[in-house]
Design a protein around this motif. Sequence first.
Motif, PDB file in Angstrom:
ATOM      1  N   LEU A  18       0.831  -1.206  -0.276  1.00 43.71           N
ATOM      2  CA  LEU A  18       0.151   0.256   0.294  1.00 43.71           C
ATOM      3  C   LEU A  18       1.325   1.374  -0.180  1.00 43.71           C
ATOM      4  N   GLY A  19      -0.083   2.370  -0.145  1.00 43.92           N
ATOM      5  CA  GLY A  19       1.427   3.391  -0.380  1.00 43.92           C
ATOM      6  C   GLY A  19       1.408   3.413  -2.068  1.00 43.92           C
ATOM      7  N   ALA A  20       2.787   4.524  -1.724  1.00 45.02           N
ATOM      8  CA  ALA A  20       3.497   5.379  -3.686  1.00 45.02           C
ATOM      9  C   ALA A  20       3.473   3.459  -4.333  1.00 45.02           C
ATOM     10  N   MET A  41      -0.927  -4.109   5.587  1.00 47.51           N
ATOM     11  CA  MET A  41       0.552  -3.366   5.465  1.00 47.51           C
ATOM     12  C   MET A  41       1.139  -4.408   6.534  1.00 47.51           C
ATOM     13  N   GLY A  65       6.921  -0.677   0.645  1.00 46.35           N
ATOM     14  CA  GLY A  65       7.525   0.692   0.917  1.00 46.35           C
ATOM     15  C   GLY A  65       8.376   0.116   1.975  1.00 46.35           C
ATOM     16  N   ASP A  66       8.992   0.808   2.247  1.00 43.14           N
ATOM     17  CA  ASP A  66       9.569   1.133   3.655  1.00 43.14           C
ATOM     18  C   ASP A  66       9.026   1.130   5.033  1.00 43.14           C
ATOM     19  N   GLY A  67       7.657   1.651   5.405  1.00 44.26           N
ATOM     20  CA  GLY A  67       7.050   1.860   6.029  1.00 44.26           C
ATOM     21  C   GLY A  67       6.086   0.028   6.491  1.00 44.26           C
ATOM     22  N   GLU A  68       5.813  -0.436   5.331  1.00 43.85           N
ATOM     23  CA  GLU A  68       5.093  -1.581   5.047  1.00 43.85           C
ATOM     24  C   GLU A  68       6.562  -2.938   5.146  1.00 43.85           C
ATOM     25  N   MET A  71       6.962  -3.318   8.581  1.00 42.94           N
ATOM     26  CA  MET A  71       5.957  -3.656   9.404  1.00 42.94           C
ATOM     27  C   MET A  71       6.217  -5.847   9.134  1.00 42.94           C
ATOM     28  N   ASN A  94      11.150   5.632   0.950  1.00 43.81           N
ATOM     29  CA  ASN A  94      11.936   6.842   1.499  1.00 43.81           C
ATOM     30  C   ASN A  94      12.030   7.618   2.522  1.00 43.81           C
ATOM     31  N   ARG A  96       9.900   7.492   4.530  1.00 46.00           N
ATOM     32  CA  ARG A  96       8.664   7.831   5.460  1.00 46.00           C
ATOM     33  C   ARG A  96       7.843   6.799   5.496  1.00 46.00           C
ATOM     34  N   PHE A  97       6.075   7.374   6.188  1.00 43.20           N
ATOM     35  CA  PHE A  97       5.213   6.742   6.349  1.00 43.20           C
ATOM     36  C   PHE A  97       4.237   8.005   5.200  1.00 43.20           C
ATOM     37  N   GLY A  98       4.668   7.149   3.865  1.00 40.39           N
ATOM     38  CA  GLY A  98       4.213   8.572   3.066  1.00 40.39           C
ATOM     39  C   GLY A  98       2.664   8.851   2.690  1.00 40.39           C
ATOM     40  N   GLU A  99       2.249   8.512   3.017  1.00 39.72           N
ATOM     41  CA  GLU A  99       0.298   7.566   2.436  1.00 39.72           C
ATOM     42  C   GLU A  99       0.138   8.740   4.090  1.00 39.72           C
ATOM     43  N   THR A 100       0.428   8.373   5.382  1.00 36.73           N
ATOM     44  CA  THR A 100      -0.475   8.566   6.151  1.00 36.73           C
ATOM     45  C   THR A 100       0.378  10.293   6.819  1.00 36.73           C
TER      46      THR A 100
HETATM   47  C1  LIG Z   1      -1.673  -2.543  10.198  1.00 36.12           C
HETATM   48  C2  LIG Z   1      -2.191  -1.198   9.689  1.00 36.12           C
HETATM   49  N1  LIG Z   1      -1.100  -0.205  10.091  1.00 36.12           N
HETATM   50  C3  LIG Z   1      -1.158   1.424   9.866  1.00 36.12           C
HETATM   51  C4  LIG Z   1      -1.801   1.759   8.547  1.00 36.12           C
HETATM   52  C5  LIG Z   1      -1.476   3.022   7.828  1.00 36.12           C
HETATM   53  N2  LIG Z   1      -1.231   3.154   6.931  1.00 36.12           N
HETATM   54  C6  LIG Z   1      -1.394   2.892   6.005  1.00 36.12           C
HETATM   55  S1  LIG Z   1      -0.183   3.824   4.922  1.00 36.12           S
HETATM   56  C7  LIG Z   1       1.115   3.911   5.912  1.00 36.12           C
HETATM   57  C8  LIG Z   1       2.154   4.237   5.653  1.00 36.12           C
HETATM   58  C9  LIG Z   1       3.030   3.759   4.551  1.00 36.12           C
HETATM   59  O1  LIG Z   1       4.647   3.762   4.209  1.00 36.12           O
HETATM   60  P1  LIG Z   1       5.153   2.870   3.709  1.00 36.12           P
HETATM   61  O2  LIG Z   1       4.849   1.317   3.607  1.00 36.12           O
HETATM   62  O3  LIG Z   1       7.014   3.607   3.842  1.00 36.12           O
HETATM   63  O4  LIG Z   1       5.023   3.276   1.630  1.00 36.12           O
HETATM   64  P2  LIG Z   1       4.806   5.157   1.381  1.00 36.12           P
HETATM   65  O5  LIG Z   1       3.165   5.708   2.184  1.00 36.12           O
HETATM   66  O6  LIG Z   1       5.661   5.441   1.834  1.00 36.12           O
HETATM   67  O7  LIG Z   1       5.235   5.169   0.323  1.00 36.12           O
HETATM   68  C10 LIG Z   1       0.558   3.031   7.047  1.00 36.12           C
HETATM   69  C11 LIG Z   1       1.296   3.821   8.593  1.00 36.12           C
HETATM   70  C12 LIG Z   1      -2.485   0.333   7.837  1.00 36.12           C
HETATM   71  N3  LIG Z   1      -2.778   1.074   6.924  1.00 36.12           N
HETATM   72  N4  LIG Z   1      -2.628  -0.669   8.304  1.00 36.12           N
END
Ligand SMILES: Cc1ncc(C[n+]2csc(CCOP(=O)(O)OP(=O)(O)O)c2C)c(N)n1
Length: 187
Positions: A18-20, A41, A65-68, A71, A94, A96-100
């Motif tokens: 999810l995200g970018a 995620m 993404g790095d945040g995904e 996790m 990036n 960053r947690f970009g989407e949030t």
């Molecule tokens: C279990 C869970 N926790 C939190 C979220 C909220 N959330 C959606 S996108 C995101 C950030 C994703 O970051 P990354 O993977 O780095 O992608 P980017 O947006 O930077 O491209 C978060 C925290 C979620 N969707 N599911």
Amino acid sequence: MVEELLRDREDLLVVAGLGACAWDITAAGDRAENFPLWGAMGGAVMIGLGLALAQPEKRVLVITGDGEMLMGVGSLATVAVKSPANLSIVVLDNERFGETGMQTTHTAAGADLAATAAGLGLAKTATVSDEAGLATVRRNIYGDAGLSFDVVKVKAEDLDFTLPPKDGAYLKDRFRITLLGEGAATL
Ligand SMILES: Cc1ncc(C[n+]2csc(CCOP(=O)(O)OP(=O)(O)O)c2C)c(N)n1
Ligand SMILES: [Mg+2]
């Protein structure tokens, strides 16, 4: 950058976190062989691993993404154990947690995902940040390098995005039908 990674992709199967990543694979061309995640995620690598094991004749790319990835980092230990030769994992980092809302992730504080993947047993890992690096990542995806894990450092930019279809059941069916035929529809 994602457009370049997916250029001439032929029948490459792509799972996007999810995200970018989900938006960028869609901007590069929405198609049935894309499986963009709207949620789940932390699950992108496990979905890609299952797919790679079930479809050994196809190349599978997980782009996330790095945040995904942070996790779902434990999933890399299982990837290393199973080691499917047809799986490539690319992390768009990036920092960053970009989407949030662009909150910094642990990679901004020095967490090294490529080193983590190596520590969990993946033999072929790298971090790249330029065009030459991108060419290497392309070779890893489309060549016969086997299992690979690449972190691509990208700028934290708030760009316009192209949303994939929003219906998860539709995305799943379209993906299954293209791989397994009409009978694979579950709707
Ligand atoms: C279990 C869970 N926790 C939190 C979220 C909220 N959330 C959606 S996108 C995101 C950030 C994703 O970051 P990354 O993977 O780095 O992608 P980017 O947006 O930077 O491209 C978060 C925290 C979620 N969707 N599911
Ligand atoms: Mg990110």
